[in-house]
Design a protein around this motif. Structure first.
Motif, PDB file in Angstrom:
ATOM      1  N   LYS A  74      -2.953   9.697  -2.331  1.00 31.28           N
ATOM      2  CA  LYS A  74      -3.704   8.883  -1.390  1.00 31.28           C
ATOM      3  C   LYS A  74      -3.852   7.475  -1.943  1.00 31.28           C
ATOM      4  N   VAL A  75      -3.467   6.497  -1.148  1.00 28.67           N
ATOM      5  CA  VAL A  75      -3.597   5.085  -1.532  1.00 28.67           C
ATOM      6  C   VAL A  75      -4.446   4.372  -0.496  1.00 28.67           C
ATOM      7  N   THR A  76      -5.489   3.710  -0.944  1.00 25.93           N
ATOM      8  CA  THR A  76      -6.304   2.877  -0.065  1.00 25.93           C
ATOM      9  C   THR A  76      -5.891   1.427  -0.227  1.00 25.93           C
ATOM     10  N   ILE A  77      -5.794   0.727   0.886  1.00 23.29           N
ATOM     11  CA  ILE A  77      -5.517  -0.710   0.863  1.00 23.29           C
ATOM     12  C   ILE A  77      -6.711  -1.417   1.485  1.00 23.29           C
ATOM     13  N   VAL A  78      -7.357  -2.256   0.700  1.00 25.54           N
ATOM     14  CA  VAL A  78      -8.530  -2.991   1.182  1.00 25.54           C
ATOM     15  C   VAL A  78      -8.066  -4.347   1.701  1.00 25.54           C
ATOM     16  N   GLY A  79      -8.285  -4.571   2.979  1.00 25.19           N
ATOM     17  CA  GLY A  79      -7.828  -5.801   3.626  1.00 25.19           C
ATOM     18  C   GLY A  79      -6.657  -5.486   4.540  1.00 25.19           C
ATOM     19  N   ALA A  80      -6.868  -5.606   5.855  1.00 26.41           N
ATOM     20  CA  ALA A  80      -5.823  -5.257   6.823  1.00 26.41           C
ATOM     21  C   ALA A  80      -5.125  -6.499   7.373  1.00 26.41           C
ATOM     22  N   GLY A  81      -5.122  -7.568   6.585  1.00 25.80           N
ATOM     23  CA  GLY A  81      -4.388  -8.765   6.967  1.00 25.80           C
ATOM     24  C   GLY A  81      -2.901  -8.573   6.737  1.00 25.80           C
ATOM     25  N   ASN A  82      -2.162  -9.670   6.682  1.00 24.86           N
ATOM     26  CA  ASN A  82      -0.709  -9.564   6.551  1.00 24.86           C
ATOM     27  C   ASN A  82      -0.269  -8.843   5.280  1.00 24.86           C
ATOM     28  N   VAL A  83      -0.885  -9.173   4.145  1.00 19.79           N
ATOM     29  CA  VAL A  83      -0.477  -8.538   2.883  1.00 19.79           C
ATOM     30  C   VAL A  83      -0.825  -7.055   2.894  1.00 19.79           C
ATOM     31  N   GLY A  84      -2.058  -6.736   3.273  1.00 20.03           N
ATOM     32  CA  GLY A  84      -2.490  -5.342   3.269  1.00 20.03           C
ATOM     33  C   GLY A  84      -1.718  -4.476   4.244  1.00 20.03           C
ATOM     34  N   ALA A  85      -1.565  -4.956   5.477  1.00 18.42           N
ATOM     35  CA  ALA A  85      -0.857  -4.181   6.494  1.00 18.42           C
ATOM     36  C   ALA A  85       0.617  -3.997   6.126  1.00 18.42           C
ATOM     37  N   THR A  86       1.216  -5.025   5.547  1.00 14.73           N
ATOM     38  CA  THR A  86       2.628  -4.922   5.156  1.00 14.73           C
ATOM     39  C   THR A  86       2.787  -3.991   3.960  1.00 14.73           C
ATOM     40  N   ALA A  87       1.815  -3.979   3.054  1.00 13.69           N
ATOM     41  CA  ALA A  87       1.841  -3.023   1.940  1.00 13.69           C
ATOM     42  C   ALA A  87       1.778  -1.598   2.469  1.00 13.69           C
TER      43      ALA A  87
END
Length: 309
Positions: free
Chosen positions: A4-17
């Protein structure tokens, strides 16, 4: 059981990650943001791409840190983006507050997680995360060198008209204008690039690498880079999840390595299941060491301003 990986921030960098992780089928993803609807919408959209891509990944969008519980890795991209004319330093105070709040929440939900910091100014934000998280240095790593060396590799490959796969490059120091591209340790199919590119031109490529982010900001006008930064973060995620023992240039908390202590600086790191498993020390010339020290001092100045030095 999938990772499970959480990405904090759903902007361009986060969403693309999130996109890269799902495309590689590395882990289930939780995309979290303070803005209601944005992470949910992007996660739903990405989930609906999975049948087409033939990938089995759960992608959840949320505003609630409870959904991030027990994450193996948390990638933090949260913060305001750099705008034209804005230096990384201008971002400092705002992103310090955001990072402090985020780290407290993610570590409470996932006390055994490994943090990968992407927010700018990178080294100071990694230092902030380390100080606020209370985790060992092995579990708080900054993403900078992977991106900077990828930019350097791109420019070298273009210059030599060869595949980027043939080019290796190392960049040390802080993520910014004072970074130290190490041409002496950079190669094309094992051949030192110092033997293939004349010194004046090589210096131009080094300078372009140091200004790589600003060059993209200038083109975009209303945003900053996100494809390469997110891909760089995901290379680190993959090295950890797959226990690759991969050597990547990352921002790590130094405790005497390279003559620097108590500071996050970009150095060659071995990444595996435990996070940062080893810092590789390479011999530097006096000139390279001086440049690295200068870069470290620039990082220390920022850390002093926000009280995390």
């Amino acid at each position: 059981m999938r990772k499970k990986v959480t990405i904090v921030g759903a902007g361009n960098v986060g969403a693309t990650a999130a996109h890269w992780i799902a495309a590689k089928e590395l882990a289930d993803v939780v995309l979290i943001d303070v803005i209601e609807g944005v992470p949910q919408g992007k996660a739903l959209d990405l989930s609906q791409a999975m049948p087409i891509e033939k990938r089995d990944c759960s992608i959840v969008g949320t505003n609630d840190y409870a959904d991030t519980a027990n994450s193996d890795i948390v990638v933090i991209t949260a913060g305001i983006a750099r705008k034209p004319g804005m230096s990384r330093d201008d971002l400092l105070n705002t992103n310090f507050k955001i990072m402090s709040e985020v780290v407290e929440k993610v570590v409470k939900a996932s006390p055994n997680t490994i943090l990968i910091i992407v927010s700018n100014p990178l080294d100071a934000m990694a230092q902030t995360a380390f100080k606020k998280a209370g985790l060992p240095r092995e579990r708080v790593i900054g993403m900078a060198g992977v991106l900077d060396s990828a930019r350097f590799r791109t420019f070298i490959a273009e210059e030599l008209k060869v595949s980027v796969e043939n080019v290796t490059a190392f960049v040390l120091g802080g993520h910014g204008d004072t970074m130290v591209p190490l041409s002496r340790y950079s190669t094309m199919a094992g051949i030192p690039i110092t033997e293939l590119i004349e010194p004046t031109r090589l210096k131009e490529l080094e300078t372009r690498t140091a200004n790589g982010g600003a060059e993209i900001v200038k083109h975009l006008k209303t945003g900053s880079a996100y494809y390469a930064p997110s891909a760089a973060a995901v290379e680190m995620v993959e090295a950890i999840l797959k226990d690759k023992k991969k050597i990547l240039p990352c921002a790590a908390y130094l405790q005497g390595e390279y003559g620097i202590s108590g500071l996050y600086v970009g150095v060659p790191c071995k990444l595996g299941a435990k996070g940062l498993e080893q810092i590789i020390e390479i011999k530097l010339t006096a000139e390279e060491q001086t440049a690295l020290n200068k870069s470290a001092e620039a990082v220390r100045e920022l850390c002093t301003v926000i009280g995390v030095a």
